[in-house]
Design a protein around this motif. Sequence first.
Motif, PDB file in Angstrom:
ATOM      1  N   PRO A  49       0.867  -1.160   0.001  1.00 25.85           N
ATOM      2  CA  PRO A  49       0.066   0.018  -0.192  1.00 25.85           C
ATOM      3  C   PRO A  49       0.896   1.180  -0.098  1.00 25.85           C
ATOM      4  O   PRO A  49       1.880   1.227   0.490  1.00 25.85           O
ATOM      5  CB  PRO A  49      -0.874  -0.044   1.249  1.00 25.85           C
ATOM      6  CG  PRO A  49      -0.319  -1.324   1.992  1.00 25.85           C
ATOM      7  CD  PRO A  49       0.829  -1.984   1.212  1.00 25.85           C
ATOM      8  N   LYS A  50       0.166   2.190  -0.391  1.00 27.95           N
ATOM      9  CA  LYS A  50       0.958   3.633  -0.671  1.00 27.95           C
ATOM     10  C   LYS A  50       1.279   3.944   0.763  1.00 27.95           C
ATOM     11  O   LYS A  50       2.536   4.645   0.898  1.00 27.95           O
ATOM     12  CB  LYS A  50      -0.139   4.620  -1.203  1.00 27.95           C
ATOM     13  CG  LYS A  50       0.595   6.084  -1.102  1.00 27.95           C
ATOM     14  CD  LYS A  50      -0.669   7.077  -1.570  1.00 27.95           C
ATOM     15  CE  LYS A  50       0.100   8.736  -1.523  1.00 27.95           C
ATOM     16  NZ  LYS A  50       0.779   9.079  -0.180  1.00 27.95           N
ATOM     17  N   GLU A  51       0.757   3.817   1.843  1.00 28.53           N
ATOM     18  CA  GLU A  51       1.281   4.232   3.185  1.00 28.53           C
ATOM     19  C   GLU A  51       2.601   3.608   3.624  1.00 28.53           C
ATOM     20  O   GLU A  51       3.248   4.181   4.291  1.00 28.53           O
ATOM     21  CB  GLU A  51       0.160   3.812   4.136  1.00 28.53           C
ATOM     22  CG  GLU A  51      -1.129   4.305   4.236  1.00 28.53           C
ATOM     23  CD  GLU A  51      -2.019   3.874   3.007  1.00 28.53           C
ATOM     24  OE1 GLU A  51      -3.175   4.820   2.788  1.00 28.53           O
ATOM     25  OE2 GLU A  51      -1.803   3.021   2.475  1.00 28.53           O
ATOM     26  N   VAL A  52       2.977   2.407   3.084  1.00 30.22           N
ATOM     27  CA  VAL A  52       4.337   1.997   3.189  1.00 30.22           C
ATOM     28  C   VAL A  52       5.304   2.787   2.703  1.00 30.22           C
ATOM     29  O   VAL A  52       6.307   3.104   3.395  1.00 30.22           O
ATOM     30  CB  VAL A  52       4.363   0.581   2.899  1.00 30.22           C
ATOM     31  CG1 VAL A  52       5.795  -0.202   2.956  1.00 30.22           C
ATOM     32  CG2 VAL A  52       3.431  -0.572   3.463  1.00 30.22           C
ATOM     33  N   ASP A  54       4.855   5.799   2.146  1.00 28.67           N
ATOM     34  CA  ASP A  54       5.011   7.313   2.977  1.00 28.67           C
ATOM     35  C   ASP A  54       5.923   6.969   3.881  1.00 28.67           C
ATOM     36  O   ASP A  54       6.760   7.991   4.654  1.00 28.67           O
ATOM     37  CB  ASP A  54       3.743   7.582   3.361  1.00 28.67           C
ATOM     38  CG  ASP A  54       2.620   7.933   2.082  1.00 28.67           C
ATOM     39  OD1 ASP A  54       3.251   8.169   1.143  1.00 28.67           O
ATOM     40  OD2 ASP A  54       1.418   7.881   2.211  1.00 28.67           O
ATOM     41  N   VAL A  55       5.924   6.049   4.777  1.00 37.45           N
ATOM     42  CA  VAL A  55       6.847   5.682   5.953  1.00 37.45           C
ATOM     43  C   VAL A  55       8.170   5.864   5.609  1.00 37.45           C
ATOM     44  O   VAL A  55       8.906   6.376   6.348  1.00 37.45           O
ATOM     45  CB  VAL A  55       6.352   4.334   6.625  1.00 37.45           C
ATOM     46  CG1 VAL A  55       7.142   3.971   7.733  1.00 37.45           C
ATOM     47  CG2 VAL A  55       4.867   4.657   7.317  1.00 37.45           C
ATOM     48  N   ASP A  57       9.479   7.163   2.964  1.00 40.49           N
ATOM     49  CA  ASP A  57       9.721   8.586   2.665  1.00 40.49           C
ATOM     50  C   ASP A  57      10.214   9.261   3.999  1.00 40.49           C
ATOM     51  O   ASP A  57      11.076  10.140   3.833  1.00 40.49           O
ATOM     52  CB  ASP A  57       8.645   9.146   1.888  1.00 40.49           C
ATOM     53  CG  ASP A  57       8.658   8.595   0.493  1.00 40.49           C
ATOM     54  OD1 ASP A  57       9.622   8.161  -0.128  1.00 40.49           O
ATOM     55  OD2 ASP A  57       7.750   8.960  -0.209  1.00 40.49           O
ATOM     56  N   LYS A  58       9.319   9.122   5.104  1.00 37.56           N
ATOM     57  CA  LYS A  58       9.540   9.783   6.281  1.00 37.56           C
ATOM     58  C   LYS A  58      10.874   9.211   6.949  1.00 37.56           C
ATOM     59  O   LYS A  58      11.496  10.421   7.566  1.00 37.56           O
ATOM     60  CB  LYS A  58       8.430   9.332   7.322  1.00 37.56           C
ATOM     61  CG  LYS A  58       8.587  10.147   8.603  1.00 37.56           C
ATOM     62  CD  LYS A  58       7.965  11.905   8.360  1.00 37.56           C
ATOM     63  CE  LYS A  58       7.982  12.562   9.680  1.00 37.56           C
ATOM     64  NZ  LYS A  58       7.870  13.934   9.460  1.00 37.56           N
TER      65      LYS A  58
END
Length: 89
Positions: A49-52, A54-55, A57-58
């Motif tokens: 998922p995109k959220e993975v 995003d993490v 990138d953080k």
Amino acid sequence: MRKRSVGINVRVSVTEKRKMTLMAKRCGLSLSEYLRQRALGYEPGGHPPKEVFDVLDKLDEIAEGCTPATGAEIGTCADRLRDLLIGGN
């Protein structure tokens, strides 16, 4: 880009099409590309998922704020995770 000019028609049930469409979506592929890869012996992997991402990138942002040695270590770990998630080495 390849030129694909020959079609193959296959009859499936509504349930089968739903399942194939879902599997293709999980892999981040169109239904045609998913079926093409499966027919040619490839087993497409699931798409995180995109959220993975995003993490991850953080984590890169955090690494930029650290000392060079610590930042490099965090960056290397984030890169390894990316490779594992998208099928790299």
